[in-house]
Design an enzyme around this catalytic site. Structure first.
Site, PDB file in Angstrom:
ATOM      1  N   PRO A  87       0.822  -1.213   0.000  1.00 59.52           N
ATOM      2  CA  PRO A  87       0.000   0.000   0.000  1.00 59.52           C
ATOM      3  C   PRO A  87       0.857   1.265   0.000  1.00 59.52           C
ATOM      4  O   PRO A  87       1.831   1.370   0.738  1.00 59.52           O
ATOM      5  CB  PRO A  87      -0.805  -0.126   1.294  1.00 59.52           C
ATOM      6  CG  PRO A  87      -0.864  -1.593   1.551  1.00 59.52           C
ATOM      7  CD  PRO A  87       0.454  -2.132   1.080  1.00 59.52           C
ATOM      8  N   GLU A  88       0.485   2.213  -0.843  1.00 58.39           N
ATOM      9  CA  GLU A  88       1.214   3.475  -0.941  1.00 58.39           C
ATOM     10  C   GLU A  88       0.501   4.540  -0.110  1.00 58.39           C
ATOM     11  O   GLU A  88      -0.531   4.276   0.512  1.00 58.39           O
ATOM     12  CB  GLU A  88       1.359   3.859  -2.408  1.00 58.39           C
ATOM     13  CG  GLU A  88       2.033   2.756  -3.217  1.00 58.39           C
ATOM     14  CD  GLU A  88       2.292   3.110  -4.677  1.00 58.39           C
ATOM     15  OE1 GLU A  88       2.375   4.314  -5.012  1.00 58.39           O
ATOM     16  OE2 GLU A  88       2.423   2.177  -5.491  1.00 58.39           O
TER      17      GLU A  88
ATOM     18  N   LYS B  66       4.145   5.765   4.321  1.00 59.00           N
ATOM     19  CA  LYS B  66       3.526   4.447   4.202  1.00 59.00           C
ATOM     20  C   LYS B  66       3.316   3.785   5.557  1.00 59.00           C
ATOM     21  O   LYS B  66       2.985   2.594   5.622  1.00 59.00           O
ATOM     22  CB  LYS B  66       4.394   3.533   3.325  1.00 59.00           C
ATOM     23  CG  LYS B  66       4.560   4.025   1.891  1.00 59.00           C
ATOM     24  CD  LYS B  66       5.414   3.051   1.095  1.00 59.00           C
ATOM     25  CE  LYS B  66       5.626   3.541  -0.332  1.00 59.00           C
ATOM     26  NZ  LYS B  66       6.458   2.611  -1.116  1.00 59.00           N
TER      27      LYS B  66
ATOM     28  N   ASN C 138       5.540   2.305  -6.086  1.00 60.77           N
ATOM     29  CA  ASN C 138       5.824   1.906  -7.458  1.00 60.77           C
ATOM     30  C   ASN C 138       4.728   2.311  -8.451  1.00 60.77           C
ATOM     31  O   ASN C 138       5.013   2.651  -9.600  1.00 60.77           O
ATOM     32  CB  ASN C 138       6.053   0.392  -7.528  1.00 60.77           C
ATOM     33  CG  ASN C 138       6.856  -0.011  -8.747  1.00 60.77           C
ATOM     34  OD1 ASN C 138       7.816   0.664  -9.108  1.00 60.77           O
ATOM     35  ND2 ASN C 138       6.463  -1.098  -9.386  1.00 60.77           N
TER      36      ASN C 138
ATOM     37  N   ARG D 257      12.354  -2.626  -8.600  1.00 54.98           N
ATOM     38  CA  ARG D 257      10.916  -2.797  -8.807  1.00 54.98           C
ATOM     39  C   ARG D 257      10.602  -2.878 -10.293  1.00 54.98           C
ATOM     40  O   ARG D 257      11.313  -2.300 -11.131  1.00 54.98           O
ATOM     41  CB  ARG D 257      10.144  -1.624  -8.197  1.00 54.98           C
ATOM     42  CG  ARG D 257      10.270  -1.479  -6.698  1.00 54.98           C
ATOM     43  CD  ARG D 257       9.747  -2.710  -5.951  1.00 54.98           C
ATOM     44  NE  ARG D 257       8.341  -2.969  -6.194  1.00 54.98           N
ATOM     45  CZ  ARG D 257       7.363  -2.456  -5.455  1.00 54.98           C
ATOM     46  NH1 ARG D 257       7.634  -1.639  -4.454  1.00 54.98           N
ATOM     47  NH2 ARG D 257       6.107  -2.740  -5.723  1.00 54.98           N
TER      48      ARG D 257
END
Length: 326
Positions: free
Chosen positions: A2-3, A50, A223, A302
């Site tokens: 989760p961002e 985050k 990401n 990533r």
């Protein structure tokens, strides 16, 4: 994982319970003793990047029953994976648990340490790929796992409050600390976000996609946001920041702040975010999208998507694009 926008929504789910006393606990966590939360009052809820922080203090006055929930503890003892049937970040690609743990540890190293780790009244939550919070409901399996079983995801922590409501935490790492890691100047969703500090970070010779994921300067940016804003700004992921004009960096920063704000707004109103490049085979203009695993040597890597037509390479004076590896 989760961002920032997702964790902001998680924090809003916890807010109605601030001021209430925990009367029953459960969950599968082995990092903390869930029983320690019995009879404590939830005093505060904060989000930084985050990470979610909940503050607990000793409650005053008579309380209801504080027995541990045997049903929840039975679920925890079943050994089911918290990721089975869990909720994942929008459009997140499937990863192996070992890779996810490695990525999480690498990302945590890019953040400054908490003011003081160890015993304290703040409980820090860092969410994994399937991490989520539910208020007054449990997550249910929406498909069979790899073994063909339809098992509901197992909560890491469940807090029942005196009002009768409850919070359920899935796939998260928890740690006690004396105070939150708080640097609003680096939080992309904070009104105190410092543009000058962010621009200084972007101006370095490092590939721009590396810098954007550095939580010391872009706390909460993950990401999905990285991929989307690089496409919106028409910048190749491996372009060195020092090669870009200040106006281009300013535009990239504008895209980051606007996209993050729009994503949060979509989440709060139950709308699905429209992505332009992340996990796409074609960009909105119909060009073929490239995909690669990008990151510094020996560091955090990533999956990255970009359009070679819309995001052309920018070479340095020696003809090199970047020192990054695909």
């Amino acid at each position: 994982m989760p961002e920032g926008p997702s964790v902001r929504k998680f924090q809003l789910l916890t807010s109605p319970f601030v001021g209430q006393v925990v009367v029953k606990v459960g969950g599968s966590s082995r990092k903390i003793s869930v029983n320690d939360l019995n009879a404590l009052r939830l005093q505060d809820s904060q989000v930084h990047g985050k990470n979610l922080y909940l503050s607990f203090v000793a409650a005053e006055g008579p309380l209801g029953p504080t027995a541990e929930d045997p049903v929840l503890q039975g679920e925890a003892a079943s050994g089911a994976s918290p990721a089975e049937g869990g909720q994942k970040e929008l459009g997140a690609p499937q990863t192996h648990p070992q890779n996810e743990m490695l990525q999480e540890l690498q990302q945590l190293r890019s953040e400054p340490p908490d003011v003081a780790e160890g015993p304290g009244n703040w409980l820090r939550f860092h969410f994994g790929l399937y991490g989520s919070i539910r208020a007054n409901e449990f997550s249910r399996a929406n498909k069979a796992n790899k073994r063909g079983d339809w098992k509901d995801p197992v909560p890491r922590l469940v807090l029942h409050f005196e009002s009768g409501g409850f919070l359920v935490f899935y796939n998260c790492r928890m740690q006690w600390c004396s105070s939150p890691r708080a640097d609003p100047a680096s939080d992309i969703l904070s009104v105190e976000f410092h543009r000058g500090q962010a621009l200084d970070a972007l101006c370095t010779p490092d590939p721009i996609c590396y810098t954007l994921l550095d939580q010391r300067y872009f706390s909460g940016l993950g990401n999905i946001i990285k991929n989307e804003i690089l496409y919106l700004a028409r910048i190749h992921p491996l372009t060195r920041g020092s090669l870009l004009a200040v106006s281009d960096l300013e535009h990239l920063l504008d895209c980051a702040l606007q996209f993050s704000s729009d994503w949060l707004h979509s989440k709060l109103h139950g709308k699905r975010l429209h992505l332009q490049i992340y996990q796409k085979e074609q960009c909105p203009l119909g060009h073929v999208v490239m995909k690669g695993t990008l990151g510094p040597s020996g560091g955090f890597k990533r999956l990255t998507w970009w359009c070679p037509e819309c995001q052309p390479e920018m070479l340095s004076g020696d003809g090199d694009l970047s020192t990054g590896t695909k």
